[in-house]
Scaffold this motif. Sequence first.
Motif, PDB file in Angstrom:
ATOM      1  N   TYR A 109      -6.932  -3.323  -2.281  1.00 28.24           N
ATOM      2  CA  TYR A 109      -5.784  -4.071  -3.315  1.00 28.24           C
ATOM      3  C   TYR A 109      -5.276  -2.210  -3.958  1.00 28.24           C
ATOM      4  O   TYR A 109      -5.410  -1.635  -3.543  1.00 28.24           O
ATOM      5  CB  TYR A 109      -7.035  -3.622  -4.749  1.00 28.24           C
ATOM      6  N   ASP A 110      -4.366  -2.508  -5.154  1.00 24.54           N
ATOM      7  CA  ASP A 110      -3.448  -1.653  -5.061  1.00 24.54           C
ATOM      8  C   ASP A 110      -4.734  -0.853  -6.061  1.00 24.54           C
ATOM      9  O   ASP A 110      -4.247   0.893  -6.202  1.00 24.54           O
ATOM     10  CB  ASP A 110      -2.439  -2.078  -6.249  1.00 24.54           C
ATOM     11  N   THR A 111      -5.160  -1.382  -7.029  1.00 28.12           N
ATOM     12  CA  THR A 111      -6.001  -0.336  -7.611  1.00 28.12           C
ATOM     13  C   THR A 111      -7.302  -1.384  -7.987  1.00 28.12           C
ATOM     14  O   THR A 111      -7.430  -2.197  -7.633  1.00 28.12           O
ATOM     15  CB  THR A 111      -5.698  -0.775  -8.934  1.00 28.12           C
ATOM     16  N   GLY A 112      -8.902   0.133  -8.288  1.00 33.26           N
ATOM     17  CA  GLY A 112      -9.773  -0.553  -8.707  1.00 33.26           C
ATOM     18  C   GLY A 112     -10.829  -0.059  -7.613  1.00 33.26           C
ATOM     19  O   GLY A 112     -10.287   0.450  -6.829  1.00 33.26           O
ATOM     20  N   PRO A 113     -11.873  -0.945  -6.887  1.00 32.63           N
ATOM     21  CA  PRO A 113     -12.975  -0.567  -6.246  1.00 32.63           C
ATOM     22  C   PRO A 113     -12.865  -0.399  -5.292  1.00 32.63           C
ATOM     23  O   PRO A 113     -13.797   0.409  -4.440  1.00 32.63           O
ATOM     24  CB  PRO A 113     -14.148  -1.523  -7.164  1.00 32.63           C
ATOM     25  N   ALA A 172      -8.577   2.523  -1.714  1.00 32.31           N
ATOM     26  CA  ALA A 172      -8.219   3.176  -1.263  1.00 32.31           C
ATOM     27  C   ALA A 172      -9.661   3.852  -0.346  1.00 32.31           C
ATOM     28  O   ALA A 172     -10.946   3.229  -0.161  1.00 32.31           O
ATOM     29  CB  ALA A 172      -8.398   4.820  -2.279  1.00 32.31           C
ATOM     30  N   ASN A 173      -9.274   4.349   1.154  1.00 38.02           N
ATOM     31  CA  ASN A 173      -9.981   5.414   1.707  1.00 38.02           C
ATOM     32  C   ASN A 173     -10.830   3.501   2.375  1.00 38.02           C
ATOM     33  O   ASN A 173     -12.170   4.301   2.723  1.00 38.02           O
ATOM     34  CB  ASN A 173     -10.382   6.344   1.594  1.00 38.02           C
ATOM     35  N   PHE A 226     -18.009  -3.021   5.426  1.00 38.72           N
ATOM     36  CA  PHE A 226     -17.105  -2.247   5.236  1.00 38.72           C
ATOM     37  C   PHE A 226     -16.982  -1.022   4.016  1.00 38.72           C
ATOM     38  O   PHE A 226     -17.515  -1.661   2.739  1.00 38.72           O
ATOM     39  CB  PHE A 226     -15.901  -2.515   5.061  1.00 38.72           C
ATOM     40  N   ALA A 227     -16.801  -0.135   4.032  1.00 38.45           N
ATOM     41  CA  ALA A 227     -17.218   0.949   3.199  1.00 38.45           C
ATOM     42  C   ALA A 227     -15.287   1.453   1.681  1.00 38.45           C
ATOM     43  O   ALA A 227     -14.065   0.903   2.682  1.00 38.45           O
ATOM     44  CB  ALA A 227     -17.348   2.273   3.554  1.00 38.45           C
ATOM     45  N   ALA A 228     -14.590   1.576   0.739  1.00 41.22           N
ATOM     46  CA  ALA A 228     -13.942   1.149   0.268  1.00 41.22           C
ATOM     47  C   ALA A 228     -14.141   2.526  -0.913  1.00 41.22           C
ATOM     48  O   ALA A 228     -15.520   3.056  -1.469  1.00 41.22           O
ATOM     49  CB  ALA A 228     -13.274   0.013  -0.522  1.00 41.22           C
ATOM     50  N   ALA A 229     -13.197   3.247  -1.430  1.00 37.76           N
ATOM     51  CA  ALA A 229     -13.192   3.613  -2.770  1.00 37.76           C
ATOM     52  C   ALA A 229     -12.249   3.494  -3.439  1.00 37.76           C
ATOM     53  O   ALA A 229     -11.722   2.310  -3.392  1.00 37.76           O
ATOM     54  CB  ALA A 229     -12.679   5.427  -2.196  1.00 37.76           C
ATOM     55  N   LEU A 231     -11.734   9.405  -4.489  1.00 36.09           N
ATOM     56  CA  LEU A 231     -11.462   8.811  -3.668  1.00 36.09           C
ATOM     57  C   LEU A 231     -11.854   9.096  -2.157  1.00 36.09           C
ATOM     58  O   LEU A 231     -12.462   8.185  -1.389  1.00 36.09           O
ATOM     59  CB  LEU A 231      -9.527   9.503  -2.539  1.00 36.09           C
ATOM     60  N   PHE A 232     -13.135   9.721  -3.079  1.00 37.15           N
ATOM     61  CA  PHE A 232     -13.852   9.938  -2.060  1.00 37.15           C
ATOM     62  C   PHE A 232     -15.267   9.499  -2.320  1.00 37.15           C
ATOM     63  O   PHE A 232     -16.550   9.617  -1.954  1.00 37.15           O
ATOM     64  CB  PHE A 232     -14.305  11.294  -1.216  1.00 37.15           C
ATOM     65  N   ASP A 233     -15.539   8.472  -2.942  1.00 43.28           N
ATOM     66  CA  ASP A 233     -16.658   7.959  -3.513  1.00 43.28           C
ATOM     67  C   ASP A 233     -16.689   6.190  -3.365  1.00 43.28           C
ATOM     68  O   ASP A 233     -16.566   5.714  -3.946  1.00 43.28           O
ATOM     69  CB  ASP A 233     -16.710   7.956  -5.211  1.00 43.28           C
ATOM     70  N   HIS A 234     -17.102   6.488  -1.729  1.00 37.33           N
ATOM     71  CA  HIS A 234     -17.404   5.264  -1.310  1.00 37.33           C
ATOM     72  C   HIS A 234     -18.499   4.198  -2.096  1.00 37.33           C
ATOM     73  O   HIS A 234     -19.694   4.813  -2.277  1.00 37.33           O
ATOM     74  CB  HIS A 234     -17.230   5.493   0.171  1.00 37.33           C
ATOM     75  N   ARG A 235     -18.478   2.740  -1.952  1.00 34.67           N
ATOM     76  CA  ARG A 235     -19.916   1.638  -2.443  1.00 34.67           C
ATOM     77  C   ARG A 235     -19.344   1.029  -0.667  1.00 34.67           C
ATOM     78  O   ARG A 235     -18.395   1.127  -0.290  1.00 34.67           O
ATOM     79  CB  ARG A 235     -19.252   1.153  -3.089  1.00 34.67           C
TER      80      ARG A 235
END
Length: 322
Positions: free
Chosen positions: A63-67, A70-71, A88-91, A100-104
């Motif tokens: 997505y462009d923004t949100g959970p 990123a990454n 998968f994991a995403a920030a 940017l590195f707070d993945h879930r």
Amino acid sequence: MITSYKLRNPLIEQRADPWIYKHTDGFYYFTASVPEYDRLEIRRSETIEGLTSAEPVVVWRKYDTGPMSANIWAPEIHYVQGKWYIYFAAAKTTETVEGLFDHRMFVLECDAENPLEGEWIEKGQLKTDWESFSLDATSFEHNGTQYLVWAQRDPEIPGNSNLYIAAMSNPWTIIGPQVMLTKPEYDWEVIGFLVNEGAAVIKKNGKIFISYSASATDHHYCMGLLSASETADLLDPASWTKSPVPVFQTSEENGQYGPGHNSFTVAEDGVTDLLVFHARSYKEIVGDPLYDPNRHTRVQVLEWNADGTPNFGVPLPDTKEE
């Protein structure tokens, strides 16, 4: 078993965290982190080497923004109870580097026979006991129970990530208890970062083995191993034995640096076990290793010791063009 099985390596360039799954339809399915960290791709082939030239199909974009913006890291494709799932994991895109590195962890589902053609539905975040950095979910079935293994930061434990296991009520939901299997403690697990991540499961010889990766993603990256009896309570940490030494690591002699984040598959004969992993062909990296795109997918035979444990050997040198 194939006595002589050679593959062109690297098998797929600029694909890190590789996952190869051989399905009952005879196809190998491949997914991995792409250098842009912006999408999920799948490709398939009836042979391992065919994956090199197989056309990748994009099944999801960030997505462009949100959970999930990123990454996008380390996807895995699984087939559970008649449907396809991608973990998968995403920030999220934020104004801070930390964000940017707070993945879930997240899950997609597809009920098509061919996952390259079907629609992928978002099943949402894979929730655990804490809202903290988490990634690298993998899943396996044993004795009728589906399990999840993943990496996560415990807010009460110093370091980046430990490995956990839990039973699942469905492919996107865990049920308690959430149990820690290992945390970074040996010298080879704490270089650069305190990391245990990238778990992969293989069952053989009456045991269950979980490989994982440790330390920073440069030439220090390496692999450890957990093992348990197939009859043990897998949710009891005491059931698991941890190797005190890495089982797979950089080979200066062979020009392979930072091998890790592996998966397991089987050769075309249906018997020979294969180790799938990424590694670089050079040691020195300019800038952050995560943004160096040249972690390439490699595959080689996984041997077995007389005592029934896996022998990972060393990462083989790149294949020279004839």
